[in-house]
Design a protein around this motif. Structure first.
Motif, short mmCIF file in Angstrom:
data_model
loop_
_atom_site.label_atom_id
_atom_site.label_comp_id
_atom_site.label_asym_id
_atom_site.label_seq_id
_atom_site.Cartn_x
_atom_site.Cartn_y
_atom_site.Cartn_z
N ASN A 67 0.83 -1.19 0.00
CA ASN A 67 0.00 0.00 0.00
C ASN A 67 0.88 1.27 0.00
O ASN A 67 0.61 2.23 -0.71
N HIS A 112 -10.35 6.46 0.14
CA HIS A 112 -10.30 7.53 1.14
C HIS A 112 -11.24 8.68 0.80
O HIS A 112 -11.06 9.81 1.25
N HIS A 139 -5.35 3.32 -4.82
CA HIS A 139 -6.39 3.08 -3.81
C HIS A 139 -6.98 4.38 -3.26
O HIS A 139 -7.76 4.36 -2.33
N ASP A 168 -8.04 1.98 5.24
CA ASP A 168 -7.02 1.03 4.77
C ASP A 168 -7.14 -0.29 5.51
O ASP A 168 -7.10 -1.37 4.93
#
Ligand code: FES
Ligand SMILES: [Fe+2]
Lengths: 180, 445
Positions: free
Chosen positions: B202, B213, B209, B366
């Motif tokens: 990550n 968020h 990704h 996450d």
């Protein structure tokens, strides 16, 4: 029972009622109403607990409010943001929403000013056991102590300071995505 | 265990086995974590003789300790007699580590000193010098950070780091460009039910990704949020060229090259004093490094295998300590410039807390992803189907415009490279192969 004792117990009963109401608001996910119970100058603090040598607990066991890094050391603005985040519907750590049950117990009024009988502020100690269950099987129990400073304002009792002592060292939970 | 079919770099397919299999986890402990350089702590945590900080290397507890003469050591936290964990405090100061079990005691440089009833029971048999605490093969400090490896053959730390050092510097140097000077203001430790590589990957450069968020970006939690800024940070990278860079030794970073002759764009705007401080730092850094070098700003990165960083907002080092194939102990060390004004440190720590870790509004999401990605990859059917790593395959240039394999678009090249190196460790490749032979040659010259 002395008059002071009686006043202390009456105050404890009143404040217990307030804390139970608060727990209901959280467990019923009435987060914006819960925010209303927080004083504008709220301090919301959860220290990190350390394993320290005997004799050093007072000085070093818990991180301190106002310095360094704790789990939470924040104000009402930040808690408002946390609520706002949940209400976006895309805060995946709380989407779908967790199921929580806040059990609040051992409620004791430690002090009050100016007096138990005419309290404007009160320091209240309690224990909590919060069960969080989310999605299918994910179940976490948070157990600890709280020490609150509650203040009587025009609209009723408000939380002016909350210290949350979680009985853990390494956090054995993936997230602290609920309110304490 | 056929690692070549599990790690298909050309096809961009990686087996789910490497994220869930117990056998692979066990082999990883032996092959990766006993060889690679691992992050153990920061010198600011052990400033004085006798100071110690209990850390981890792989699944094992270690003690980072400054001995009475001032030298740093990293020891396995296990008594040589019957293995008792000799230090169960997290941090402190001592002149002696006394084992709770049978009271053998060790000095801060790891030597066995006290053995109860030595004369009667051990005289002539036990040679104390042979029973010091087990110590790492090599230890290195770099701008305050402390690293160690169990492998005496490992290359020197800076050789291992290679050109990734330029990016790490942007994390460890003062905000005004002076080298080093950071301090740790606190450490988060928590358990997450996911494979450790999810977290490493990550930070390695998974910019893709970002949508996970969305909630924090919508509401705005950054240091200018009260002035109406959305997003989870200040936009310090505005107009810059994002770069995703991977290195022969497996490190990967996501950094930004600001536009030429960068200007301070304002940050921390709800705290004018802090904004002013960072404006000053920005100008001083440009002066010190020159307009060209000052263009490089860090975003995130991961140094092989499990030390990640977040470079600016927030700023810290995260270590993903493996516990089991599907459980990780995450540690996050938060950094500030040691000589920053107290008001600046206060704003930073508050921002770090609301952003990072299990209580952080950004990173909670996450954790949710890593958990359920791990959980949903464990079944026999899931394991038959590899993960897709085809993003921007082939879309990188070597050494242009920076050292390393550089992609100017979002890419999974950093991850592909990481698993190539990971496979090398798992196969027991020699160091020359693991860090990319040119690096070793350069060090030898
Ligand atoms: S295990 Fe430490 S003295 Fe026996
Ligand atoms: Fe993230």
């Amino acid at each position: 029972m002395s008059a002071e004792d009686a006043a202390r117990r009456a105050l404890a009963a009143e404040l217990a009622e307030f804390l139970y109401l608060e727990a209901d608001l959280l467990d019923e996910r009435r987060f914006t109403e819960w925010l209303d119970l927080l004083a504008e100058d709220l301090i919301y603090f959860m220290p990190i607990r350390h394993n320290v040598k005997f004799g050093q607990h007072a000085a070093r066991e818990n991180t301190r409010q106002g310095e360094g890094i704790s789990w939470f050391d924040e104000d009402k603005w930040t808690l408002g943001k946390r609520v706002e985040q949940i209400l976006t519907g895309v805060h995946y750590a709380e989407e779908p929403l967790s199921r929580t049950a806040h059990l609040v117990t051992n409620i004791r009024v430690i002090s009050a000013t100016p007096s138990f009988a005419a309290a404007e502020t009160a320091e209240v100690s309690s224990r909590f056991l919060i069960q969080q269950n989310r999605v299918e099987y994910e179940t976490t129990q948070f157990v600890g102590r709280r020490r609150d400073i509650l203040r009587r304002e025009a609209a009723g009792w408000r939380i002016a300071r909350r210290e949350i002592i979680l009985e853990q060292n390494v956090l054995v939970a993936k997230n602290l995505s609920i309110f304490f | 265990m056929n690692l070549d079919t599990m790690i298909d770099l050309e096809g961009g397919r990686i087996s789910r086995e490497i994220f869930v299999s117990r056998d692979i986890f066990d082999r990883e402990q032996e092959q990766v974590f006993t060889r690679a350089w691992l992050f153990v702590g920061h010198e600011s945590q052990v400033p004085n003789p006798g100071d110690f900080f209990v850390s981890r290397m792989g699944t094992e507890s270690v003690i980072l300790c400054r001995d009475q003469a001032g030298a740093l050591h990293v020891f396995l936290n296990s008594c040589r007699h019957r293995g008792m964990k000799i230090c169960r405090y997290e941090q402190g100061n001592t002149s002696l580590f006394v084992c709770p079990y049978h009271s053998w005691s060790y000095t801060t440089d790891g030597k066995l000193q006290g053995v109860p009833l030595y004369r009667v029971l051990y005289e002539g048999t036990l040679n104390r010098d042979d029973w010091s605490l087990v110590e790492v093969a090599k230890l290195a400090t770099y701008k305050g950070t402390v690293w160690a490896t169990w492998d005496p053959q490992a290359p020197e730390f800076l050789t291992y780091l290679g050109d990734a050092v330029d990016h790490l510097d942007q994390v460890l140097d003062c905000r005004d460009g002076r080298p080093g000077g950071s301090e740790v203001i606190g450490v988060h430790k928590w358990i997450l039910p996911a494979n450790w590589k999810f977290a490493a990957e990550n930070f390695l450069g998974d910019t893709y990704h970002n949508p996970s968020h969305r909630s924090v970006d919508m509401i705005g939690i950054g240091p200018s949020a009260q002035r109406g800024a959305k997003g989870r940070r200040d936009n310090e990278y505005e107009g810059g060229q994002h770069v995703w860079v991977s290195f022969p030794a497996g490190h990967g970073v996501h950094s930004v090259l600001s536009r030429p002759d960068p200007e301070y764009g304002g940050s921390y705007q709800q705290y004018p004093e802090v904004d002013e401080y960072f404006r000053h730092c920005f100008e001083a850094r440009k002066q010190r490094l020159g307009t060209e070098r000052a263009r490089l700003l860090p975003f995130t990165g991961n140094l092989f295998p499990n030390a990640s960083y977040h470079g600016r907002q927030p700023r810290g080092i995260c270590v993903w300590h493996p516990h089991g194939a599907t459980e990780t102990e995450a540690w996050r060390f938060f950094l500030v410039d040691a000589d920053a004004p107290a008001s600046v440190k206060d704003v930073l720590r508050r921002f770090y807390m609301r952003y990072s870790g299990p209580a952080g509004m950004t990173e909670q999401d996450d954790m949710e992803n890593w958990l359920y990605a791990t959980a949903a990859s464990q079944g026999p059917i899931a394991r038959r189907h590899p993960f897709n790593y085809q993003q921007s395959i082939g879309a990188f240039r070597t050494g242009d415009p920076l050292p390393g394999d550089v992609s100017l678009q979002m890419t999974e090249q950093n991850a592909r490279n990481y698993y190539r190196v990971w496979r090398g460790y798992m196969q027991g490749d020699p160091w020359a192969a693991l860090i990319g032979a040119p690096a070793l040659r350069a060090a030898a010259e």
